[in-house]
Motif scaffolding. Structure first.
Motif, PDB file in Angstrom:
ATOM      1  N   LEU A  18      -9.710   5.417  -2.111  1.00 38.05           N
ATOM      2  CA  LEU A  18      -8.634   6.439  -2.567  1.00 38.05           C
ATOM      3  C   LEU A  18      -7.168   5.964  -1.633  1.00 38.05           C
ATOM      4  CD1 LEU A  18     -10.204  10.108  -2.992  1.00 38.05           C
ATOM      5  CD2 LEU A  18      -9.528   8.171  -4.637  1.00 38.05           C
ATOM      6  N   VAL A  19      -7.722   5.935  -0.236  1.00 39.84           N
ATOM      7  CA  VAL A  19      -6.863   5.242   0.734  1.00 39.84           C
ATOM      8  C   VAL A  19      -6.252   4.018   0.333  1.00 39.84           C
ATOM      9  CG1 VAL A  19      -6.270   4.822   3.162  1.00 39.84           C
ATOM     10  CG2 VAL A  19      -7.675   7.021   2.754  1.00 39.84           C
ATOM     11  N   ALA A  20      -7.113   3.220  -0.124  1.00 37.09           N
ATOM     12  CA  ALA A  20      -6.628   1.813  -0.341  1.00 37.09           C
ATOM     13  C   ALA A  20      -5.657   1.650  -1.260  1.00 37.09           C
ATOM     14  CB  ALA A  20      -7.974   1.005  -0.778  1.00 37.09           C
ATOM     15  N   SER A  21      -5.996   2.508  -2.668  1.00 38.03           N
ATOM     16  CA  SER A  21      -5.143   2.570  -3.583  1.00 38.03           C
ATOM     17  C   SER A  21      -3.763   3.332  -3.532  1.00 38.03           C
ATOM     18  CB  SER A  21      -5.877   3.484  -4.967  1.00 38.03           C
ATOM     19  OG  SER A  21      -6.037   4.585  -4.340  1.00 38.03           O
ATOM     20  N   MET A  22      -3.751   4.167  -2.297  1.00 39.56           N
ATOM     21  CA  MET A  22      -2.554   4.923  -2.150  1.00 39.56           C
ATOM     22  C   MET A  22      -1.548   3.766  -1.316  1.00 39.56           C
ATOM     23  SD  MET A  22      -4.035   8.708  -1.253  1.00 39.56           S
ATOM     24  CE  MET A  22      -2.329   9.322  -0.727  1.00 39.56           C
ATOM     25  N   VAL A  23      -2.523   3.208  -0.318  1.00 32.26           N
ATOM     26  CA  VAL A  23      -1.626   2.356   0.449  1.00 32.26           C
ATOM     27  C   VAL A  23      -0.868   1.449  -0.676  1.00 32.26           C
ATOM     28  CG1 VAL A  23      -1.647   0.493   2.156  1.00 32.26           C
ATOM     29  CG2 VAL A  23      -2.831   2.669   2.521  1.00 32.26           C
ATOM     30  N   ALA A  24      -1.723   0.658  -1.598  1.00 33.94           N
ATOM     31  CA  ALA A  24      -1.066  -0.243  -2.507  1.00 33.94           C
ATOM     32  C   ALA A  24      -0.446   0.429  -3.479  1.00 33.94           C
ATOM     33  CB  ALA A  24      -2.421  -0.932  -3.237  1.00 33.94           C
ATOM     34  N   GLY A  25      -0.140   1.630  -3.454  1.00 37.68           N
ATOM     35  CA  GLY A  25       0.695   2.003  -4.464  1.00 37.68           C
ATOM     36  C   GLY A  25       0.429   2.123  -5.930  1.00 37.68           C
ATOM     37  N   ARG A  26      -1.168   2.129  -6.494  1.00 35.21           N
ATOM     38  CA  ARG A  26      -1.610   2.023  -7.546  1.00 35.21           C
ATOM     39  C   ARG A  26      -2.627   3.071  -7.663  1.00 35.21           C
ATOM     40  NH1 ARG A  26      -6.305   0.056  -6.561  1.00 35.21           N
ATOM     41  NH2 ARG A  26      -6.616  -1.514  -4.768  1.00 35.21           N
ATOM     42  N   PRO A  27      -3.104   3.347  -8.866  1.00 32.43           N
ATOM     43  CA  PRO A  27      -4.004   4.373  -9.246  1.00 32.43           C
ATOM     44  C   PRO A  27      -5.420   3.739  -8.892  1.00 32.43           C
ATOM     45  CG  PRO A  27      -3.275   3.515 -11.277  1.00 32.43           C
ATOM     46  CD  PRO A  27      -2.172   3.166 -10.252  1.00 32.43           C
ATOM     47  N   PRO A  28      -6.391   4.646  -8.591  1.00 37.41           N
ATOM     48  CA  PRO A  28      -7.601   4.202  -8.189  1.00 37.41           C
ATOM     49  C   PRO A  28      -8.070   3.318  -9.428  1.00 37.41           C
ATOM     50  CG  PRO A  28      -7.404   6.596  -7.476  1.00 37.41           C
ATOM     51  CD  PRO A  28      -6.250   6.183  -8.316  1.00 37.41           C
ATOM     52  N   GLU A  29      -8.978   2.309  -8.859  1.00 34.99           N
ATOM     53  CA  GLU A  29      -9.593   1.642 -10.030  1.00 34.99           C
ATOM     54  C   GLU A  29     -10.431   2.316 -11.074  1.00 34.99           C
ATOM     55  OE1 GLU A  29     -12.532  -2.240 -10.158  1.00 34.99           O
ATOM     56  OE2 GLU A  29     -11.765  -1.695  -8.379  1.00 34.99           O
ATOM     57  N   LEU A  30     -11.070   3.228 -10.612  1.00 38.21           N
ATOM     58  CA  LEU A  30     -12.034   4.093 -11.503  1.00 38.21           C
ATOM     59  C   LEU A  30     -11.336   5.280 -12.322  1.00 38.21           C
ATOM     60  CD1 LEU A  30     -15.333   3.992  -9.553  1.00 38.21           C
ATOM     61  CD2 LEU A  30     -14.652   2.603 -11.493  1.00 38.21           C
ATOM     62  N   LEU A  31     -10.162   5.327 -12.154  1.00 44.39           N
ATOM     63  CA  LEU A  31      -9.368   6.373 -12.750  1.00 44.39           C
ATOM     64  C   LEU A  31      -9.206   6.424 -14.220  1.00 44.39           C
ATOM     65  CD1 LEU A  31      -7.517   8.755 -12.503  1.00 44.39           C
ATOM     66  CD2 LEU A  31      -5.617   7.543 -12.465  1.00 44.39           C
TER      67      LEU A  31
END
Length: 281
Positions: free
Chosen positions: A164-177
């Protein structure tokens, strides 16, 4: 709960209509693969196949264990009551996830009923068990169960928070969303399960009776997650989800270790519990 869960699980497991996996463009402009058949045709391929694995565990393992624990509990067994809280917690966790996270389907109200029944049954069972006698609590293992609870909370925190933190830092939705609006399982685990394990571990260190009674629902969830994740992974592979060897072996081996330790903690506590009788009010 047994009747409703068996009905829901059997429907999800054996209803096969639909054309199969298909692509779907999400509101975020991304392409998601949908399960495309049966009860979970509007769920993502990853989640729909995983729900089928959960259904198999619920139908062939969860329901029989629920009936068995209930029978021992009704005979006045303290151990049966504690084990009952563990299996009830699994049903509560599973159908809270289904009611809040699965794509709407004809069994939605059944999921809501199971969510509600599991919640109140767990509260009532914990209340009926009451406070363990101080003499019993003093005999129970303390350091091992407490450390396991702390470790379980830390693992849960890292597993769910890191992506979740990685996706927020990258500015993209979580992979499993995928096609979903939010991350329900992540929210439940981070908001409830992780704090509950830390609180339970702290209470056990203080030799609080509540720490030991709270441990059983958490241990039940952890132990039941091992077959759920294993069969869910098998179902996902059969449905066409692509995994590397490491992606298959890693999570299953990790949960196998966690499940084995949870069983060890469970047995270690139960061995020093009185076989029958109720706790203090």
């Amino acid at each position: 709960i047994a009747v409703m869960a068996a009905s829901a699980a059997a429907t999800g497991l054996f209803w096969e209509n639909g054309s199969g996996p298909r692509s779907f463009e999400t509101l975020r402009g991304e392409t998601a693969r949908m399960f495309g058949r049966g009860l979970y045709r509007y769920d993502s391929l990853f989640s729909g196949a995983n729900y089928r694995g959960q259904d198999a565990v619920t139908l062939f393992l969860g329901v029989p264990l629920l009936l068995l624990a209930s029978a021992f509990y009704r005979r006045g067994s303290l151990k049966g009551g504690l084990l009952l809280t563990g299996i009830l917690a699994f049903f509560l966790y599973a159908y809270a996830s289904m009611a809040l996270g699965a794509a709407y389907n004809p069994l939605f109200l059944l999921y809501v009923a199971l969510f509600s029944a599991g919640f109140f049954a767990l509260i009532l069972t914990l209340s009926s068990i009451g406070t363990l006698p101080s003499g019993v609590v003093e005999r129970l293992p303390r350091l091992g169960p407490a450390l396991f609870m702390f470790a379980g909370g830390a693992v849960t925190l890292v597993v769910w928070l890191s992506p979740l933190v990685a996706s927020m830092v990258a500015g993209r939705p979580p992979e499993l969303l995928g096609s979903y609006a939010t991350m329900v399982t992540d929210a439940l685990d981070l908001a409830i399960i992780t704090p509950a394990t830390v609180l339970t571990g702290a209470l056990i260190l203080r030799r609080s009776s509540r720490g030991y009674t709270f441990a059983f629902p958490l241990l039940g969830i952890i132990i039941m997650l091992l077959p759920t994740i294993t069969l869910g992974t098998v179902s996902q592979i059969r449905a066409g989800v692509s995994y590397g060897i490491g992606e298959i072996v890693g999570p299953i081996a990790g949960f196998a270790l966690l499940g084995a330790l949870a069983i060890w903690v469970l047995v270690a506590i139960l061995r020093r519990m009185p076989a029958s009788g109720r706790a203090e009010g």
